[in-house]
Scaffold this motif. Structure first.
Motif, short mmCIF file in Angstrom:
data_model
loop_
_atom_site.label_atom_id
_atom_site.label_comp_id
_atom_site.label_asym_id
_atom_site.label_seq_id
_atom_site.Cartn_x
_atom_site.Cartn_y
_atom_site.Cartn_z
N PRO A 1 10.96 17.52 -24.31
CA PRO A 1 12.21 18.04 -23.72
C PRO A 1 12.96 16.98 -22.95
O PRO A 1 12.38 16.00 -22.47
CB PRO A 1 11.69 19.14 -22.79
N PRO A 2 14.27 17.13 -22.82
CA PRO A 2 15.03 16.22 -21.94
C PRO A 2 14.67 16.47 -20.49
O PRO A 2 14.22 17.55 -20.11
CB PRO A 2 16.48 16.58 -22.24
N VAL A 3 14.90 15.46 -19.66
CA VAL A 3 14.59 15.57 -18.24
C VAL A 3 15.89 15.49 -17.45
O VAL A 3 16.91 15.01 -17.94
CB VAL A 3 13.61 14.47 -17.79
N LEU A 4 15.83 15.98 -16.22
CA LEU A 4 17.01 16.01 -15.38
C LEU A 4 17.29 14.64 -14.78
O LEU A 4 16.39 13.98 -14.28
CB LEU A 4 16.84 17.04 -14.26
N ALA A 5 18.54 14.24 -14.84
CA ALA A 5 19.00 13.01 -14.19
C ALA A 5 19.89 13.40 -13.01
O ALA A 5 20.16 14.57 -12.76
CB ALA A 5 19.75 12.13 -15.20
N GLU A 6 20.35 12.40 -12.29
CA GLU A 6 21.25 12.66 -11.18
C GLU A 6 22.65 12.94 -11.71
O GLU A 6 23.16 12.22 -12.56
CB GLU A 6 21.29 11.47 -10.22
N GLY A 7 23.25 13.99 -11.23
CA GLY A 7 24.59 14.35 -11.69
C GLY A 7 25.38 15.03 -10.60
O GLY A 7 24.84 15.57 -9.63
N ASP A 8 26.72 15.01 -10.74
CA ASP A 8 27.62 15.64 -9.78
C ASP A 8 27.90 17.07 -10.20
O ASP A 8 28.05 17.38 -11.38
CB ASP A 8 28.93 14.86 -9.68
N ASP A 9 28.01 17.94 -9.20
CA ASP A 9 28.33 19.34 -9.45
C ASP A 9 29.82 19.53 -9.23
O ASP A 9 30.36 19.23 -8.16
CB ASP A 9 27.52 20.22 -8.51
N VAL A 10 30.52 20.04 -10.24
CA VAL A 10 31.95 20.28 -10.13
C VAL A 10 32.21 21.76 -10.37
O VAL A 10 31.39 22.47 -10.95
CB VAL A 10 32.75 19.43 -11.16
N GLU A 11 33.36 22.22 -9.91
CA GLU A 11 33.75 23.62 -10.09
C GLU A 11 34.34 23.81 -11.48
O GLU A 11 35.27 23.11 -11.87
CB GLU A 11 34.77 24.01 -9.02
N VAL B 1 23.77 18.22 -17.01
CA VAL B 1 25.02 18.95 -16.82
C VAL B 1 24.83 20.43 -17.16
O VAL B 1 25.27 21.31 -16.42
CB VAL B 1 26.14 18.33 -17.68
N TYR B 2 24.18 20.68 -18.28
CA TYR B 2 23.95 22.08 -18.68
C TYR B 2 23.11 22.81 -17.64
O TYR B 2 23.43 23.95 -17.26
CB TYR B 2 23.26 22.12 -20.04
N ASP B 3 22.02 22.19 -17.18
CA ASP B 3 21.14 22.84 -16.21
C ASP B 3 21.86 23.11 -14.90
O ASP B 3 21.67 24.16 -14.28
CB ASP B 3 19.90 21.97 -15.99
N GLY C 1 36.67 25.88 -25.02
CA GLY C 1 35.76 24.92 -24.40
C GLY C 1 36.12 24.63 -22.96
O GLY C 1 37.25 24.21 -22.66
N ALA C 2 35.18 24.88 -22.05
CA ALA C 2 35.40 24.62 -20.63
C ALA C 2 34.82 23.29 -20.19
O ALA C 2 35.32 22.66 -19.26
CB ALA C 2 34.81 25.74 -19.79
N VAL C 3 33.73 22.85 -20.84
CA VAL C 3 33.05 21.61 -20.46
C VAL C 3 32.80 20.81 -21.74
O VAL C 3 32.36 21.35 -22.74
CB VAL C 3 31.72 21.87 -19.73
N LEU C 4 33.07 19.52 -21.65
CA LEU C 4 32.87 18.62 -22.79
C LEU C 4 32.16 17.37 -22.32
O LEU C 4 32.57 16.76 -21.33
CB LEU C 4 34.21 18.26 -23.44
N CYS C 5 31.10 16.98 -23.02
CA CYS C 5 30.40 15.73 -22.76
C CYS C 5 30.69 14.77 -23.91
O CYS C 5 30.52 15.13 -25.08
CB CYS C 5 28.89 15.94 -22.64
N VAL C 6 31.11 13.56 -23.57
CA VAL C 6 31.37 12.54 -24.57
C VAL C 6 30.58 11.29 -24.20
O VAL C 6 30.20 11.09 -23.04
CB VAL C 6 32.88 12.21 -24.67
N SER D 1 37.43 15.06 -14.62
CA SER D 1 36.48 14.20 -15.32
C SER D 1 35.45 13.64 -14.36
O SER D 1 35.69 13.53 -13.16
CB SER D 1 37.21 13.04 -16.03
N GLY D 2 34.32 13.32 -14.93
CA GLY D 2 33.24 12.69 -14.17
C GLY D 2 32.49 11.71 -15.06
O GLY D 2 32.42 11.89 -16.27
N THR D 3 31.97 10.66 -14.45
CA THR D 3 31.24 9.63 -15.19
C THR D 3 29.78 9.66 -14.78
O THR D 3 29.45 9.71 -13.60
CB THR D 3 31.83 8.23 -14.90
N LEU D 4 28.91 9.64 -15.79
CA LEU D 4 27.47 9.69 -15.56
C LEU D 4 26.83 8.40 -16.03
O LEU D 4 27.32 7.76 -16.95
CB LEU D 4 26.85 10.88 -16.30
#
Length: 461
Positions: A204-214, A312-314, A367-372, A458-461
């Protein structure tokens, strides 16, 4: 014949070799102890008065160890042959099951639960297992240390073991077989029995550090699914309607009446108890050069991208909205799985592809959230952003960040003081001089400029 296949056959056949390095070391140690304790006393030399007592105690210890080892070795061979009989008569074999657990809400861990029925554990010995998977790969050996007993009985029916698994790539693996090893107390003998293990499991994928946005959903699929937290639909200070018979006169907006001579009332704030779905998109489209596919960089970038997409999904799944992940690839995954586990498997199984471009994949209306990623075509991204509203959230995962820990000093320490610990350590060294690095970083700058000029969040990871 393929050299890789020859190496695999040698390694596979080596599993049946019963002796280990401990066998040689134990033989040398036993021969040394026997020589010291039983060598004759030189003529004309008077022994120390305490020497006979010391030698006698040494002999007692030596024979005690020999008897103990002999008991453990004999019981190992007995357990081995008894299991061969059980396998032929009753069809007993190694049973494995994989589970994913979250520890303290930080990351997913893959665990292997193994079970072997009817077997007898060697006296002071061990029973271990090993699995073969994918293209001639093997896991580390895992122990089976626990006893499974009948209900309200001391009789043991099986031995079990639970071990954490750490594999290099986040993907689904295919089991090809396995081994069970019977070992004595000092691992002098390792008697292997092949096991017909089949099935699939995924890292499974693991959690990384990410920003929480509304974020806000753009679509409600049905009015049948309720949520625990009521969803705000309209604010009373933002919406008005014409006064109608039956409306509460206390909600008349007199300022509007004084200005326009129109009777309007405030629309009361509503809380919808039904589930709105947050559509989550993550593009794995990578129109990269064919020669890049043979590089190890793309594997590590894919693992890094999967971890960030899962993060991001979690993060968003803990809000009041129902999440719906929209994959850009087709997978055969059981529908009865919970949404969280199903999404984890979809992300784990995803790969870089050249089939569905970003324009074909993403729907700006729902679509509300998009990861590229860094492989996204800047022109397609520009076209998509022009069609998105201001409430759309776009996460940009910079794939070059997977090698960002590189520094000249750390390079010097790795070359002189420390050997590379994994394949990522070696890739970091080559990444500095790779032509892929310059092309990827150049495209990342273009994508960042596009996102900064756009009206979306937008946010950069």
């Amino acid at each position: 014949m393929n050299w890789k296949l020859i190496k695999w056959r040698i390694r596979y056949g080596w599993q049946y070799f019963p002796f280990t390095l401990n066998t040689l070391l134990c033989v040398l140690a036993g021969w040394g102890a026997y020589y010291l304790l039983y060598k004759p006393t030189p003529k004309g030399e008077e022994p120390s008065p305490f020497l006979p007592l010391i030698i006698l105690m040494g002999k007692m210890v030596l024979w005690f160890v020999v008897l103990l080892l002999s008991l453990s070795v004999l019981s190992t061979f007995f357990s081995y042959f008894y299991y061969l009989w059980l396998r032929s008569k009753k069809g007993y074999r190694l049973q494995v099951e994989f589970t994913t657990e979250t520890k303290k809400g930080k990351k997913n861990k893959l665990y292997l639960n193994a079970r072997l029925e009817g077997v007898i554990r060697p006296i002071l010995g061990f029973i271990k297992g090993r699995l073969c998977y994918d293209d001639n790969l093997m896991t580390d050996r895992f122990p089976l240390l626990s006893n499974k007993r009948k209900e309200q009985s001391l009789w043991r029916v099986a031995i079990t073991g639970k071990s954490s698994m750490s594999l290099p790539d986040i993907k689904e693996y295919d089991l090809k077989g396995g081994f069970v090893y019977f070992q004595d107390m000092l691992h002098l003998f390792s008697l292997a029995v092949a096991q017909p293990v089949n099935g699939h499991f995924y890292q499974p994928p693991v959690l990384a550090e990410g920003d929480d946005v509304e974020v806000f959903p753009k679509k409600t699929e049905s009015m049948d699914v309720r949520i625990e937290q009521l969803r705000r639909v309209q604010g009373e200070h933002l919406n008005y309607k014409d006064f109608e018979s039956g409306d509460d006169v206390r909600r008349i907006v007199w300022k509007v009446y004084a200005k326009n001579r129109e009777l309007v009332v405030r629309v009361p704030e509503l809380y919808e108890p039904y589930a709105s779905h947050l559509y989550f998109y993550a593009s794995f489209y990578a129109p990269v050069k064919h020669q890049w596919m043979g590089e190890g960089y793309l594997k590590e970038m894919l693992n890094y991208y999967k971890n960030n997409v899962w993060t991001v999904y979690d993060t968003l799944s803990h809000k009041e909205w129902n999440m719906r992940f929209m994959p850009d690839q087709s997978f055969n995954i059981p529908e009865q799985l919970p949404d969280h586990e199903k999404t984890a498997r979809i992300i784990s199984n995803s790969n870089w592809h050249k089939d569905a471009s970003l324009l074909q994949y993403f729907n700006p209306k729902s679509g509300a959230v998009l990861c590229v990623s860094s492989f996204t075509d800047p022109k397609e991204l520009t076209d998509i952003l022009d069609r998105c509203g201001a409430s759309t959230v776009v996460y940009f995962v910079k794939l070059s960040n997977v090698f960002r820990h590189f520094a000249a000093l750390s390079l010097l320490s790795r070359l002189i003081l420390q050997p590379p610990q994994d394949r990522l350590s070696g890739l970091r060294t080559r990444w500095l001089f790779s032509p892929i690095r310059f092309q990827v970083q150049k495209q990342e700058k273009v994508i960042e400029e596009i996102l900064n000029r756009s009206h979306v969040v937008s946010g950069t990871l």
